[in-house]
Design an enzyme around this catalytic site. Structure first.
Site, PDB file in Angstrom:
ATOM      1  N   GLY A  19       0.822  -1.195   0.000  1.00  0.00           N
ATOM      2  CA  GLY A  19       0.000   0.000   0.000  1.00  0.00           C
ATOM      3  C   GLY A  19       0.859   1.248   0.000  1.00  0.00           C
ATOM      4  O   GLY A  19       2.044   1.198   0.329  1.00  0.00           O
ATOM      5  N   GLU A  20       0.250   2.366  -0.387  1.00  0.00           N
ATOM      6  CA  GLU A  20       0.949   3.645  -0.399  1.00  0.00           C
ATOM      7  C   GLU A  20       0.061   4.714   0.202  1.00  0.00           C
ATOM      8  O   GLU A  20      -1.143   4.733  -0.028  1.00  0.00           O
ATOM      9  CB  GLU A  20       1.345   4.039  -1.829  1.00  0.00           C
ATOM     10  CG  GLU A  20       2.372   3.093  -2.448  1.00  0.00           C
ATOM     11  CD  GLU A  20       3.035   3.674  -3.692  1.00  0.00           C
ATOM     12  OE1 GLU A  20       3.317   4.891  -3.686  1.00  0.00           O
ATOM     13  OE2 GLU A  20       3.244   2.914  -4.647  1.00  0.00           O
ATOM     14  N   LYS A  25       5.173   4.333   2.025  1.00  0.00           N
ATOM     15  CA  LYS A  25       4.621   3.126   1.421  1.00  0.00           C
ATOM     16  C   LYS A  25       4.913   1.948   2.329  1.00  0.00           C
ATOM     17  O   LYS A  25       5.787   2.007   3.206  1.00  0.00           O
ATOM     18  CB  LYS A  25       5.236   2.895   0.038  1.00  0.00           C
ATOM     19  CG  LYS A  25       6.757   2.836   0.042  1.00  0.00           C
ATOM     20  CD  LYS A  25       7.315   2.850  -1.367  1.00  0.00           C
ATOM     21  CE  LYS A  25       8.848   2.961  -1.346  1.00  0.00           C
ATOM     22  NZ  LYS A  25       9.411   3.056  -2.703  1.00  0.00           N
ATOM     23  N   VAL A  26       4.161   0.883   2.132  1.00  0.00           N
ATOM     24  CA  VAL A  26       4.365  -0.342   2.909  1.00  0.00           C
ATOM     25  C   VAL A  26       4.664  -1.474   1.945  1.00  0.00           C
ATOM     26  O   VAL A  26       3.921  -1.698   0.988  1.00  0.00           O
ATOM     27  CB  VAL A  26       3.118  -0.685   3.764  1.00  0.00           C
ATOM     28  CG1 VAL A  26       3.365  -1.969   4.549  1.00  0.00           C
ATOM     29  CG2 VAL A  26       2.780   0.465   4.703  1.00  0.00           C
ATOM     30  N   LYS A  41       7.121  -0.443   6.680  1.00  0.00           N
ATOM     31  CA  LYS A  41       6.633   0.892   6.331  1.00  0.00           C
ATOM     32  C   LYS A  41       7.852   1.792   6.098  1.00  0.00           C
ATOM     33  O   LYS A  41       8.737   1.897   6.970  1.00  0.00           O
ATOM     34  CB  LYS A  41       5.770   1.447   7.456  1.00  0.00           C
ATOM     35  CG  LYS A  41       5.046   2.738   7.107  1.00  0.00           C
ATOM     36  CD  LYS A  41       4.038   3.088   8.205  1.00  0.00           C
ATOM     37  CE  LYS A  41       3.171   4.264   7.827  1.00  0.00           C
ATOM     38  NZ  LYS A  41       2.121   4.536   8.847  1.00  0.00           N
ATOM     39  N   ASP A 136      -8.306   6.730  14.836  1.00  0.00           N
ATOM     40  CA  ASP A 136      -8.580   6.451  13.416  1.00  0.00           C
ATOM     41  C   ASP A 136      -8.991   4.990  13.248  1.00  0.00           C
ATOM     42  O   ASP A 136      -8.511   4.289  12.356  1.00  0.00           O
ATOM     43  CB  ASP A 136      -7.350   6.769  12.564  1.00  0.00           C
ATOM     44  CG  ASP A 136      -7.676   6.852  11.067  1.00  0.00           C
ATOM     45  OD1 ASP A 136      -8.875   7.041  10.730  1.00  0.00           O
ATOM     46  OD2 ASP A 136      -6.758   6.727  10.244  1.00  0.00           O
TER      47      ASP A 136
END
Length: 323
Positions: A19-20, A25-26, A41, A136
């Site tokens: 993911g970004e 990014k990861v 990460k 979150d």
């Protein structure tokens, strides 16, 4: 030196991007010393705004170093290079995040949901007992391991709470999160204890798990707040839930913060204590499915995030989980 070389020197073999976000990014990787796959990460401080570097990144790193719980993603290592890159090596959620899982498999059965929700609530109690708020909570930030156990992640908006000289919690006056999961007091910019706002987000998550729907349509935030403040919750006839499950959702999504459950009351709720029945139960509130939002209903590519100043209702689109 590129990421592969930096990490290679520490025994990590980089793989695909998971993911970004806005500032990082990861990537997945294999860790030779640990003999397992991990998530890394990668944050480039040179490309990140000062507010993120001074406030959000330090909070996330502090949280990852301090929090240790079976249902919180494990952090193995955090290091920074002279080139200004931060690497956070974490446990890999091999089955992805909860939102994608629900999109792919549909609504979860109530007894399975109860087990998974107990894991999540246990992690939140651990945090709240430490005067720590996630701020979150959402399905995208809940990862699943190979056995589909809950792993709470992404502490970019998290915060350890302060107390005044009388020992009272100092209320949060700046706000952040995702509109669809945010409590009405957050969306209205009212100073609040963010742990109580976490409880509302748990209600949205639980509803999503059992219905594969969002409880409120966040395409019009002002309208959504009005519906929330009237305590109008749809329980679709398309799926039977026990009265206990509906009751918990109803009390988690309580707009009055003084009446909303605290984390200990959530854990003591009858739905988390008793075996689940398959007997149909009556609706507790609102009309059938009227204001629920299907998870596959064309949500924007970058989910609707909110960062609020007290006394405002503001929405905007931001990629990733940090501002």
């Amino acid at each position: 030196m590129d990421d592969a070389l930096v990490l290679g020197e520490k025994g990590y073999v980089l793989s695909n991007t998971l993911g970004e976000g806005s500032f990082g990014k990861v990537k997945s990787a294999y860790c030779n010393p640990l003999k397992c796959n991990v998530a890394i990460k990668i944050i480039d401080k040179r490309k990140s705004p000062q507010d993120f570097l001074k406030r959000f990144l330090p909070r996330e790193i502090e949280a990852l170093r301090c929090l240790h719980h079976p249902s919180i993603i494990k952090t193995y290592e955090i290091f920074e290079t002279s080139a200004g890159k931060v690497y956070i090596v974490m446990e890999l959620g091999e089955k992805g995040d909860l939102l994608d899982y629900i999109k792919n498999t549909g609504a979860m059965e109530e007894d399975i949901t109860c087990i998974k929700f107990q894991q999540l609530v246990s992690a939140i109690k651990y945090c709240h007992d430490l005067d720590f708020a996630h701020r979150d909570l959402k399905c995208e930030n809940i990862l699943l391991d190979k056995d589909l156990n809950i792993k709470l992640s992404d502490f970019g908006f998290s915060k350890f709470l302060s107390r005044d000289k009388h020992g009272r919690t100092i209320l949060s006056k700046t706000f952040c999160g995702s509109a669809a999961y945010a409590a009405p007091e957050v969306l209205q910019g009212i100073p609040c204890d963010p742990r109580i706002s976490d409880i509302w987000s748990l209600g949205v998550i639980l509803y999503t798990m059992v219905y594969a729907l969002m409880p409120f349509d966040d395409s019009n935030v002002r309208k959504m707040i009005c519906i929330q403040k009237e305590h109008r919750i749809s329980f679709p006839n398309s799926k039977y839930l026990t009265a206990e499950c509906k009751d918990l959702i109803y009390h988690l999504l309580q707009p009055n913060v003084s009446q909303r459950l605290c984390i200990d009351e959530v854990l003591k709720h009858s739905w988390l204590q008793t075996p689940k029945s398959t007997t149909p139960s009556p609706l507790l509130a609102a009309e059938e499915g009227e204001r629920s939002q299907n998870l596959c209903e064309g949500k924007p590519e970058h989910e609707q995030q909110v960062v609020l100043v007290p006394g405002t209702v503001t929405t905007g689109f931001h990629s990733g989980s940090c501002i």
